[in-house]
Enzyme design. Structure first.
Site, mmCIF file in Angstrom:
data_model
loop_
_atom_site.group_PDB
_atom_site.id
_atom_site.type_symbol
_atom_site.label_atom_id
_atom_site.label_comp_id
_atom_site.label_asym_id
_atom_site.label_seq_id
_atom_site.Cartn_x
_atom_site.Cartn_y
_atom_site.Cartn_z
ATOM 1 N N SER A 1 -10.467 -0.591 2.907
ATOM 2 C CA SER A 1 -9.712 -0.719 4.163
ATOM 3 C C SER A 1 -9.331 0.668 4.672
ATOM 4 O O SER A 1 -8.647 1.413 3.968
ATOM 5 C CB SER A 1 -8.424 -1.500 3.936
ATOM 6 O OG SER A 1 -8.707 -2.757 3.398
ATOM 7 N N ARG B 1 0.820 -1.205 0.000
ATOM 8 C CA ARG B 1 0.000 0.000 0.000
ATOM 9 C C ARG B 1 0.863 1.269 0.000
ATOM 10 O O ARG B 1 0.570 2.245 0.678
ATOM 11 C CB ARG B 1 -0.934 0.041 1.222
ATOM 12 C CG ARG B 1 -1.976 -1.055 1.266
ATOM 13 C CD ARG B 1 -3.007 -0.915 0.147
ATOM 14 N NE ARG B 1 -4.121 -1.825 0.331
ATOM 15 C CZ ARG B 1 -4.117 -3.101 -0.050
ATOM 16 N NH1 ARG B 1 -3.059 -3.616 -0.643
ATOM 17 N NH2 ARG B 1 -5.184 -3.844 0.150
ATOM 18 N N GLU C 1 -4.819 4.108 6.299
ATOM 19 C CA GLU C 1 -4.411 3.878 4.912
ATOM 20 C C GLU C 1 -5.023 4.913 3.966
ATOM 21 O O GLU C 1 -4.429 5.300 2.971
ATOM 22 C CB GLU C 1 -4.841 2.454 4.514
ATOM 23 C CG GLU C 1 -4.083 1.878 3.336
ATOM 24 C CD GLU C 1 -4.691 2.295 2.030
ATOM 25 O OE1 GLU C 1 -3.938 2.769 1.166
ATOM 26 O OE2 GLU C 1 -5.916 2.173 1.863
HETATM 27 N N1 EPU Z 1 -10.777 -10.387 10.346
HETATM 28 C C1 EPU Z 1 -11.506 -10.369 11.511
HETATM 29 N N2 EPU Z 1 -12.561 -9.509 11.602
HETATM 30 C C2 EPU Z 1 -12.914 -8.693 10.600
HETATM 31 C C3 EPU Z 1 -12.166 -8.706 9.409
HETATM 32 C C4 EPU Z 1 -11.083 -9.550 9.296
HETATM 33 O O1 EPU Z 1 -11.227 -11.090 12.443
HETATM 34 O O2 EPU Z 1 -13.892 -7.954 10.759
HETATM 35 C C5 EPU Z 1 -9.639 -11.304 10.225
HETATM 36 C C6 EPU Z 1 -10.066 -12.700 9.768
HETATM 37 O O3 EPU Z 1 -9.360 -13.634 10.535
HETATM 38 C C7 EPU Z 1 -9.572 -12.796 8.340
HETATM 39 C C8 EPU Z 1 -8.363 -11.870 8.358
HETATM 40 O O4 EPU Z 1 -8.733 -10.835 9.268
HETATM 41 O O5 EPU Z 1 -9.218 -14.082 8.008
HETATM 42 C C9 EPU Z 1 -8.038 -11.263 7.028
HETATM 43 O O6 EPU Z 1 -9.217 -10.662 6.500
HETATM 44 P P1 EPU Z 1 -9.420 -10.513 4.897
HETATM 45 O O7 EPU Z 1 -8.996 -11.744 4.219
HETATM 46 O O8 EPU Z 1 -10.796 -9.989 4.678
HETATM 47 O O9 EPU Z 1 -8.342 -9.453 4.478
HETATM 48 P P2 EPU Z 1 -7.841 -8.134 5.198
HETATM 49 O O10 EPU Z 1 -6.465 -8.362 5.714
HETATM 50 O O11 EPU Z 1 -8.858 -7.665 6.150
HETATM 51 C C10 EPU Z 1 -6.704 -7.193 3.005
HETATM 52 C C11 EPU Z 1 -6.692 -5.892 2.262
HETATM 53 C C12 EPU Z 1 -7.976 -5.745 1.449
HETATM 54 C C13 EPU Z 1 -8.049 -6.898 0.475
HETATM 55 C C14 EPU Z 1 -8.025 -8.217 1.268
HETATM 56 C C15 EPU Z 1 -7.960 -9.436 0.389
HETATM 57 C C16 EPU Z 1 -5.363 -4.355 3.600
HETATM 58 C C17 EPU Z 1 -5.368 -3.186 4.512
HETATM 59 N N3 EPU Z 1 -6.555 -4.781 3.183
HETATM 60 O O12 EPU Z 1 -7.775 -7.120 3.941
HETATM 61 O O13 EPU Z 1 -7.874 -4.525 0.699
HETATM 62 O O14 EPU Z 1 -9.234 -6.834 -0.321
HETATM 63 O O15 EPU Z 1 -6.835 -8.264 2.108
HETATM 64 O O16 EPU Z 1 -6.703 -9.544 -0.174
HETATM 65 O O17 EPU Z 1 -4.308 -4.872 3.267
HETATM 66 C C18 EPU Z 1 -8.479 -2.224 0.512
HETATM 67 O O18 EPU Z 1 -7.272 -1.963 0.513
HETATM 68 O O19 EPU Z 1 -9.349 -1.315 0.450
HETATM 69 C C19 EPU Z 1 -8.916 -3.606 0.668
HETATM 70 C C20 EPU Z 1 -10.192 -3.931 0.778
#
Ligand code: EPU
Length: 336
Positions: free
Chosen positions: A235, A160, A331
């Protein structure tokens, strides 16, 4: 090229924050942009408005970059080289690539925003980052009004992050982005758990670009709010990286803590998990809130001000810091 006055920016930012631009202009060609730069040096750029939180009226000229067009530069062996103008809608461009059988961007389906801003935060999702396909970023240098190109290497891409968030910030207007995509033997990234599950649901063993895009669209729709329905900027925080020592101590108290190893000594923790564990998931404070399905996303239910959303973000940061001793970095670009 007409300068409009006192224009609401609500429709120009995906958070749907209702601030006003004193003066506003839409630019539809590179020539218009160069003409504008001859007289205006101080302005605020907006394209898809998908990664910003506006907290007040904008006093300087707001320049809406709406330069469209895709050109195929050349095709060789198994690759195609494209240059895409900044104002093209990102998701429509991804869908066009899939229809043309150009591979590389399918995991980045349904990300809001325009092509011209994708390099700034190096958009990424489901195991792919846009830096993997960018060959060049083309921009107008504000001081000289000349076209310059940044090679992939000089963009200094990171998680990012890029040169455009750092030393190049405010010095250039990104006008187009060049990509190298595959035309055959696509390198598919399906290892991300949610994609694997989605493909298995339909018993897809040898997925096409479209299968992956459809899977990503289904996953995103199930977790992330559609900005057309509920204002948001995806995010809101970055996923923090902490030391292995701190992680092991945290894991003792929270055995279920999700984590991704970054290096021998560093671990990335999902910010969404930290926000949820801090009790904010699905919480609403007036019209500002935390999305009920993904705690990483702050939302505007209708008439929240940018400051209300920002105050909520600060409250979350403070609670997460107290509870986990982890600083959450915002972010989204906060405009204050
Ligand atoms: N989780 C929770 N609670 C929540 C959300 C997430 O416990 O409310 C935990 C879960 O264990 C889940 C883990 O977080 O397994 C990871 O969640 P997710 O796979 O949804 O991905 P993320 O890390 O929350 C990142 C990116 C997203 C991108 C997804 C998929 C960042 C800041 N965000 O989210 O990017 O779509 O991975 O690759 O790196 C964006 O930048 O706007 C965005 C949506």
């Amino acid at each position: 090229m007409t300068i409009l006055e006192n224009i609401s920016l609500k429709a120009y930012n995906t958070f749907g924050i209702d601030v006003h631009a004193k003066r506003f202009i839409t630019i539809t060609s590179f020539y218009e942009l160069q003409q504008l730069l001859k007289t205006e040096k101080d302005f605020f750029l907006i394209s898809g408005g998908s990664n910003m939180l506006l907290t007040k009226d904008i006093e300087t000229l707001v320049v809406h970059i709406d330069i469209r067009g895709i050109s195929i530069d050349c095709q060789e062996n198994d690759s195609v080289y494209l240059t895409v103008n900044a104002g093209e809608n990102w998701h429509e461009f991804v869908l066009w690539c899939i229809a043309e059988n150009y591979g590389g961007l399918e995991n980045l389906s349904l990300i809001p925003g325009c092509v011209g801003t994708c390099p700034i935060q190096n958009i990424g999702a489901y195991g792919v980052e846009v830096k993997d396909t960018i060959t060049k970023v083309n921009a107008l240098e504000i001081e000289t009004n000349k076209l310059v190109s940044f090679s992939n290497e000089t963009c200094n891409f990171g998680y990012r992050n890029s040169i455009f968030k750092n030393e190049a910030k405010g010095k250039y207007i990104l006008t187009s982005v060049s990509f190298k995509l595959t035309t055959k033997e696509h390198q598919l990234t399906t290892s991300y758990g949610a994609i694997e599950k989605e493909l298995a649901l339909y018993s897809i063993k040898t997925p096409t670009l479209k299968n992956i895009s459809d899977a990503v669209i289904a996953i995103r729709k199930s977790k992330l709010p559609d900005p057309k329905e509920i204002g948001n900027s995806g995010s809101f925080f970055k996923n923090p990286v902490i030391s292995k020592t701190q992680f092991l101590a945290l894991q003792k108290e929270n055995p279920e803590i999700p984590n991704y190893s970054i290096s021998e000594t560093e671990i990335k923790i999902p910010a969404g998990w930290l926000v949820e564990q801090s009790g904010f998931k699905g919480k609403r404070f007036g019209d500002a809130g935390v999305h009920e399905k993904q705690a990483l996303v702050l939302v505007n239910y209708g008439n929240a001000t940018g400051n209300e959303v920002f105050q909520l973000a600060e409250k979350i940061q403070k609670t997460v810091l107290e509870k986990f001793e982890i600083s959450l970095e915002i972010e989204v670009n906060v405009i204050d």
